[in-house]
Design a protein around this motif. Structure first.
Motif, PDB file in Angstrom:
ATOM      1  N   PRO A 153      69.180 -41.958 -40.586  1.00 32.67           N
ATOM      2  CA  PRO A 153      69.281 -41.844 -38.893  1.00 32.67           C
ATOM      3  C   PRO A 153      68.532 -40.341 -38.782  1.00 32.67           C
ATOM      4  CG  PRO A 153      71.297 -41.054 -39.968  1.00 32.67           C
ATOM      5  CD  PRO A 153      70.551 -42.016 -40.980  1.00 32.67           C
ATOM      6  N   ASN A 154      68.283 -39.608 -39.812  1.00 30.38           N
ATOM      7  CA  ASN A 154      67.488 -38.335 -39.468  1.00 30.38           C
ATOM      8  C   ASN A 154      66.091 -38.386 -39.403  1.00 30.38           C
ATOM      9  OD1 ASN A 154      70.054 -36.769 -39.322  1.00 30.38           O
ATOM     10  ND2 ASN A 154      69.965 -36.713 -41.334  1.00 30.38           N
ATOM     11  N   PHE A 155      65.555 -39.678 -39.606  1.00 24.24           N
ATOM     12  CA  PHE A 155      63.997 -39.914 -39.826  1.00 24.24           C
ATOM     13  C   PHE A 155      63.654 -40.205 -38.446  1.00 24.24           C
ATOM     14  CE2 PHE A 155      60.184 -42.560 -40.399  1.00 24.24           C
ATOM     15  CZ  PHE A 155      59.531 -41.745 -41.263  1.00 24.24           C
ATOM     16  N   LYS A 156      62.847 -39.411 -37.737  1.00 25.05           N
ATOM     17  CA  LYS A 156      62.562 -39.342 -36.289  1.00 25.05           C
ATOM     18  C   LYS A 156      61.091 -39.978 -35.936  1.00 25.05           C
ATOM     19  CE  LYS A 156      66.131 -37.237 -35.236  1.00 25.05           C
ATOM     20  NZ  LYS A 156      67.194 -38.062 -34.550  1.00 25.05           N
ATOM     21  N   ALA A 157      60.371 -40.485 -37.153  1.00 28.61           N
ATOM     22  CA  ALA A 157      58.829 -40.761 -36.641  1.00 28.61           C
ATOM     23  C   ALA A 157      59.077 -42.335 -36.743  1.00 28.61           C
ATOM     24  CB  ALA A 157      57.969 -40.587 -38.140  1.00 28.61           C
ATOM     25  N   GLN A 158      57.862 -42.876 -36.576  1.00 27.78           N
ATOM     26  CA  GLN A 158      57.816 -44.414 -36.413  1.00 27.78           C
ATOM     27  C   GLN A 158      58.253 -45.022 -37.680  1.00 27.78           C
ATOM     28  OE1 GLN A 158      56.758 -46.006 -33.746  1.00 27.78           O
ATOM     29  NE2 GLN A 158      57.354 -48.198 -34.725  1.00 27.78           N
ATOM     30  N   LYS A 159      59.193 -45.876 -37.365  1.00 27.25           N
ATOM     31  CA  LYS A 159      60.027 -46.847 -38.560  1.00 27.25           C
ATOM     32  C   LYS A 159      59.367 -48.164 -38.713  1.00 27.25           C
ATOM     33  CE  LYS A 159      64.529 -44.618 -38.371  1.00 27.25           C
ATOM     34  NZ  LYS A 159      66.141 -44.615 -37.819  1.00 27.25           N
ATOM     35  N   PHE A 160      59.079 -48.398 -40.019  1.00 27.08           N
ATOM     36  CA  PHE A 160      58.562 -49.569 -40.237  1.00 27.08           C
ATOM     37  C   PHE A 160      59.593 -50.542 -41.100  1.00 27.08           C
ATOM     38  CE2 PHE A 160      55.004 -46.481 -39.551  1.00 27.08           C
ATOM     39  CZ  PHE A 160      53.983 -47.224 -38.943  1.00 27.08           C
ATOM     40  N   GLU A 161      58.880 -51.727 -41.292  1.00 22.11           N
ATOM     41  CA  GLU A 161      59.715 -52.716 -42.060  1.00 22.11           C
ATOM     42  C   GLU A 161      58.780 -53.398 -43.287  1.00 22.11           C
ATOM     43  OE1 GLU A 161      61.328 -55.962 -39.816  1.00 22.11           O
ATOM     44  OE2 GLU A 161      62.322 -54.510 -38.135  1.00 22.11           O
ATOM     45  N   ILE A 162      59.498 -53.941 -44.230  1.00 25.19           N
ATOM     46  CA  ILE A 162      58.645 -54.437 -45.337  1.00 25.19           C
ATOM     47  C   ILE A 162      57.715 -55.642 -44.775  1.00 25.19           C
ATOM     48  CG2 ILE A 162      58.933 -55.339 -47.661  1.00 25.19           C
ATOM     49  CD1 ILE A 162      61.643 -54.105 -47.844  1.00 25.19           C
ATOM     50  N   GLY A 163      56.294 -55.564 -45.234  1.00 27.79           N
ATOM     51  CA  GLY A 163      55.582 -56.367 -44.818  1.00 27.79           C
ATOM     52  C   GLY A 163      55.206 -57.592 -45.625  1.00 27.79           C
ATOM     53  N   ALA A 164      54.394 -58.697 -45.581  1.00 27.31           N
ATOM     54  CA  ALA A 164      54.432 -59.881 -46.243  1.00 27.31           C
ATOM     55  C   ALA A 164      53.674 -59.627 -47.774  1.00 27.31           C
ATOM     56  CB  ALA A 164      53.455 -60.890 -45.698  1.00 27.31           C
ATOM     57  N   ALA A 165      52.870 -58.342 -47.846  1.00 23.15           N
ATOM     58  CA  ALA A 165      52.315 -58.116 -49.000  1.00 23.15           C
ATOM     59  C   ALA A 165      53.312 -57.792 -50.180  1.00 23.15           C
ATOM     60  CB  ALA A 165      51.262 -57.273 -48.848  1.00 23.15           C
ATOM     61  N   VAL A 166      54.420 -57.200 -49.827  1.00 25.40           N
ATOM     62  CA  VAL A 166      55.189 -56.555 -50.998  1.00 25.40           C
ATOM     63  C   VAL A 166      55.971 -57.842 -51.409  1.00 25.40           C
ATOM     64  CG1 VAL A 166      57.248 -55.334 -51.016  1.00 25.40           C
ATOM     65  CG2 VAL A 166      55.469 -54.357 -49.678  1.00 25.40           C
ATOM     66  N   PHE A 167      56.487 -58.924 -50.580  1.00 25.84           N
ATOM     67  CA  PHE A 167      57.082 -59.857 -50.976  1.00 25.84           C
ATOM     68  C   PHE A 167      56.009 -60.841 -51.848  1.00 25.84           C
ATOM     69  CE2 PHE A 167      59.362 -58.862 -47.027  1.00 25.84           C
ATOM     70  CZ  PHE A 167      60.727 -58.711 -47.537  1.00 25.84           C
ATOM     71  N   ILE A 168      55.010 -61.075 -51.535  1.00 27.01           N
ATOM     72  CA  ILE A 168      53.970 -61.604 -52.252  1.00 27.01           C
ATOM     73  C   ILE A 168      53.681 -61.016 -53.494  1.00 27.01           C
ATOM     74  CG2 ILE A 168      51.646 -62.532 -52.348  1.00 27.01           C
ATOM     75  CD1 ILE A 168      51.472 -62.936 -49.549  1.00 27.01           C
ATOM     76  N   GLY A 169      53.649 -59.710 -53.665  1.00 27.38           N
ATOM     77  CA  GLY A 169      53.648 -59.060 -54.889  1.00 27.38           C
ATOM     78  C   GLY A 169      55.123 -59.172 -55.831  1.00 27.38           C
ATOM     79  N   TRP A 170      55.967 -59.257 -55.181  1.00 27.05           N
ATOM     80  CA  TRP A 170      57.348 -59.578 -56.146  1.00 27.05           C
ATOM     81  C   TRP A 170      57.292 -60.949 -56.634  1.00 27.05           C
ATOM     82  CZ3 TRP A 170      60.885 -57.211 -51.632  1.00 27.05           C
ATOM     83  CH2 TRP A 170      61.208 -55.950 -51.953  1.00 27.05           C
ATOM     84  N   GLY A 171      56.771 -61.848 -55.844  1.00 25.10           N
ATOM     85  CA  GLY A 171      56.543 -63.124 -56.610  1.00 25.10           C
ATOM     86  C   GLY A 171      55.645 -63.181 -57.865  1.00 25.10           C
TER      87      GLY A 171
END
Length: 254
Positions: A153-171
């Motif tokens: 909650p203290n992070f004031k910058a732009q918040k991002f979500e996990i992209g598709a590349a991370v899931f492909i890399g996990w697989g």
């Protein structure tokens, strides 16, 4: 079905699995959606922000996108440098692991003997494991960073979500680790078993049966002392022979 045929099909399946994982991990370096965020300012206009290891991009609902590479290498955080290094190491290790596995597979007949093939395949499986773990560290580290910033909650910058590349890399990393583990287990078991079951070398000198013929062998390399009984008997024969074969003078018969 013979054991060698089963091992050959197993190696082919593991190689295909690791090759698919390596392709997936390599493709994530060019995918732009490692992180993404969508911001809607007006009803008809939305902005999409996404980034990867090399650049930041932004696009709108009209289809216009603009990307900007990171301006300075020295100004980047340590986290980004580490992610880049581990990703490239994962791709390089996966390439060399594929070369080693192709040489050592039973169906290619390049490595030589069965023992040499098993050892080369074992080296390829270990290298695949290293490649998979390097990629898994990168994607897990990246995903954990994005998640921690999103829920903070203290992070004031732009918040991002996990992209598709991370899931492909996990697989891809899971495929690399699974195929490398199976390869290293079976090929290492075969190679180490062949090494441990080697016959011990026969010593140069070994005990032989103590017979009269053995003692009298002229070319025997092992010097064996003669028992006292044999020495005594030979001495007695020599003495008796000397007594019986002695010479007599003419005066002895007179």
């Amino acid at each position: 079905m013979k054991h060698r045929t089963v091992m050959m099909y197993m190696e082919i399946g593991c190689f295909v699995s690791c090759l698919a994982g390596w392709i997936l991990v390599s493709s994530t370096l060019a995918i732009e959606y490692w992180t993404w965020s969508e911001v809607g300012s007006v009803v008809l206009t939305t902005g999409n922000y996404f980034s990867n290891l090399w650049k930041d991009c932004v696009s709108d609902s009209t289809g216009v996108s603009d990307c900007k590479e990171y301006p300075s290498m020295l100004g980047l955080p340590v986290f980004l440098h580490s992610a880049r290094a581990l990703s490239i190491c994962s791709v390089i290790l996966g390439f060399f692991a594929g070369v080693l596995t192709l040489i050592g597979m039973k169906c290619t007949k390049i490595g030589g003997s069965e023992l040499a093939n098993a050892r080369v395949t074992f080296a390829g499986g270990i290298t695949y494991l290293a490649s998979g773990f390097a990629g898994l560290i990168v994607y897990s580290w990246w995903g954990n960073k994005v998640r921690s910033e999103f829920v903070d909650p203290n992070f004031k910058a732009q918040k991002f979500e996990i992209g598709a590349a991370v899931f492909i890399g996990w697989g891809g990393s899971i495929l690399l680790i699974t195929g490398g583990f199976v390869l290293s287990f079976f090929s290492g078991k075969e190679g180490l078993r062949s090494t441990s079951k080697k016959r011990p070398r026969r010593p140069n000198s070994y005990a032989t049966a103590r017979t009269r013929r053995t003692y009298m062998m002229p070319n025997s390399s092992r010097v064996t002392p003669m028992p006292q009984l044999v020495q005594g008997s030979r001495g007695g024969r020599k003495i008796r022979k000397t007594r019986t074969t002695g010479t007599y003078s003419r005066d002895d018969f007179v």
